[in-house]
Design an enzyme around this catalytic site. Structure first.
Site, PDB file in Angstrom:
ATOM      1  CG  ASP A  25      -2.038   0.955   1.163  1.00 41.42           C
ATOM      2  OD1 ASP A  25      -2.310   1.463   0.048  1.00 41.42           O
ATOM      3  OD2 ASP A  25      -2.680   1.218   2.196  1.00 41.42           O
ATOM      4  CG  HIS A  42       0.004   1.909  -9.389  1.00 39.53           C
ATOM      5  ND1 HIS A  42      -0.228   1.628  -8.069  1.00 39.53           N
ATOM      6  CD2 HIS A  42      -1.100   2.585  -9.833  1.00 39.53           C
ATOM      7  CE1 HIS A  42      -1.426   2.094  -7.724  1.00 39.53           C
ATOM      8  NE2 HIS A  42      -1.968   2.691  -8.780  1.00 39.53           N
ATOM      9  CG  LEU A 136       9.488 -17.207  -3.267  1.00 41.72           C
ATOM     10  CD1 LEU A 136       9.254 -17.245  -1.745  1.00 41.72           C
ATOM     11  CD2 LEU A 136      10.018 -15.821  -3.658  1.00 41.72           C
TER      12      LEU A 136
HETATM   13  C1  FPP Z   1      -1.909   0.206  -3.349  1.00 44.31           C
HETATM   14  O1  FPP Z   1      -1.512   1.542  -3.421  1.00 44.31           O
HETATM   15  C2  FPP Z   1      -1.340  -0.554  -4.458  1.00 44.31           C
HETATM   16  C3  FPP Z   1      -2.057  -1.044  -5.506  1.00 44.31           C
HETATM   17  C4  FPP Z   1      -3.510  -0.892  -5.643  1.00 44.31           C
HETATM   18  C5  FPP Z   1      -1.395  -1.760  -6.613  1.00 44.31           C
HETATM   19  C6  FPP Z   1      -0.194  -2.589  -6.305  1.00 44.31           C
HETATM   20  C7  FPP Z   1       0.615  -2.716  -7.525  1.00 44.31           C
HETATM   21  C8  FPP Z   1       1.965  -2.760  -7.572  1.00 44.31           C
HETATM   22  C9  FPP Z   1       2.804  -2.795  -6.367  1.00 44.31           C
HETATM   23  C10 FPP Z   1       2.729  -2.745  -8.846  1.00 44.31           C
HETATM   24  C11 FPP Z   1       2.540  -3.854  -9.766  1.00 44.31           C
HETATM   25  C12 FPP Z   1       2.663  -5.171  -9.145  1.00 44.31           C
HETATM   26  C13 FPP Z   1       2.931  -6.264  -9.846  1.00 44.31           C
HETATM   27  C14 FPP Z   1       2.974  -7.586  -9.177  1.00 44.31           C
HETATM   28  C15 FPP Z   1       3.181  -6.193 -11.265  1.00 44.31           C
HETATM   29  P1  FPP Z   1      -2.623   2.675  -3.529  1.00 44.31           P
HETATM   30  O2  FPP Z   1      -2.774   3.048  -4.965  1.00 44.31           O
HETATM   31  O3  FPP Z   1      -3.879   2.233  -2.856  1.00 44.31           O
HETATM   32  O4  FPP Z   1      -1.899   3.828  -2.715  1.00 44.31           O
HETATM   33  P2  FPP Z   1      -2.571   4.962  -1.829  1.00 44.31           P
HETATM   34  O5  FPP Z   1      -3.302   4.264  -0.701  1.00 44.31           O
HETATM   35  O6  FPP Z   1      -1.383   5.739  -1.343  1.00 44.31           O
HETATM   36  O7  FPP Z   1      -3.472   5.747  -2.734  1.00 44.31           O
END
Ligand code: FPP
Length: 247
Positions: A25, A42, A136
């Site tokens: 997050d 992201h 893994l």
């Molecule tokens: C939460 O941050 C994260 C996500 C919704 C997406 C997670 C994706 C990645 C880490 C990158 C791609 C991963 C792979 C495996 C290819 P948020 O957008 O909710 O952040 P915020 O709470 O600060 O708005």
């Protein structure tokens, strides 16, 4: 890799977690802090995924389950969903050879039928290519929601009972666990959540029953293998009781 933190993990007398789950997050906040559009967060988060995988391999963790895209995330603006799906395909293209070489077996868990055909193809290709990885197990949860997963398990059981293949008295905890996406894995020992939020967010509700919780203020794109090792070390210091008494 010689690192003091890793050595502390290896020398600690208590067992390491076999299965670590992570709620990644803070990508949006990371981007906002740099006055960048959210997809940049992201994209930076993708490098942190590599860090987490390599940190888990070095610490000999057996299962790493990452929450990448929830069912609720389908409600985000189409542009952000598009960027996330493109990133997923980019990750698959860029990392496939290395994951194979590292012995990582990747599985995608969730309602994969909702993915666009190009994403679905990429996901299937990576799962097939890494099939023989034995070092893994990397589970990437996409289009995943724990309530939906439990509902699906209940439906599968109901179908088996209705078809006469199962008696209602056989519906026990084990029968439910065997119908979850994580059926072949032990429950997570440790749940890490980044960005300081104190929520489970509909992630692995059944499987996390006895997991140790570790919340770090670090935003996901800033997460490194050392943060993972710090979390493991903290886990090793904890006293797990599973509802019992230890003296
Ligand atoms: C939460 O941050 C994260 C996500 C919704 C997406 C997670 C994706 C990645 C880490 C990158 C791609 C991963 C792979 C495996 C290819 P948020 O957008 O909710 O952040 P915020 O709470 O600060 O708005």
């Amino acid at each position: 890799m010689s690192d003091e933190l890793l050595r502390q993990v290896q020398r600690h007398g208590s067992p390491r977690p076999v299965h670590i789950a992570v709620i990644m997050d803070g990508n949006g906040r990371w981007a906002r802090g740099r006055a960048l559009p959210r997809p940049f967060g992201h994209k930076a988060g993708m490098s942190a995924v590599r860090e987490a995988v390599e940190g888990a391999l070095a610490a000999e963790v057996e299962v790493l389950t990452l929450f990448a895209f929830s069912q609720e995330n389908w409600q985000r603006p189409a542009e952000e969903i598009g960027a996330l799906m493109e990133l997923l395909q980019e990750y698959i293209l860029k990392e496939m050879a290395e994951l194979v070489e590292q012995g990582v077996r990747v599985r995608f868990l969730g309602d994969l039928d909702r993915l666009a055909p190009s994403s679905r193809d990429a996901v299937d290709r990576l799962m097939k290519a890494t099939e023989s990885g034995g070092k893994l197990a990397l589970n990437i949860c996409i289009s995943y929601g724990a309530r939906a997963e439990l509902t699906r398990a209940a439906r599968l059981l109901a179908e088996e009972v209705a078809a006469g293949r199962m008696h209602p008295s056989e519906v026990d905890e084990d029968a439910i666990a065997r119908r979850l996406y994580t059926a072949q894995f032990p429950d997570p020992d440790l749940l890490i959540r980044t960005s300081g939020e104190l929520r489970i967010s509909n992630f692995l509700l059944w499987q996390l029953a006895y997991a140790e919780l570790y919340v770090t203020p670090v935003l996901w794109p800033d997460f490194t293998r050392r943060h993972l090792w710090e979390a493991i070390l903290e886990y090793q210091r904890r006293d797990r009781r599973f509802g019992k008494v230890t003296v």
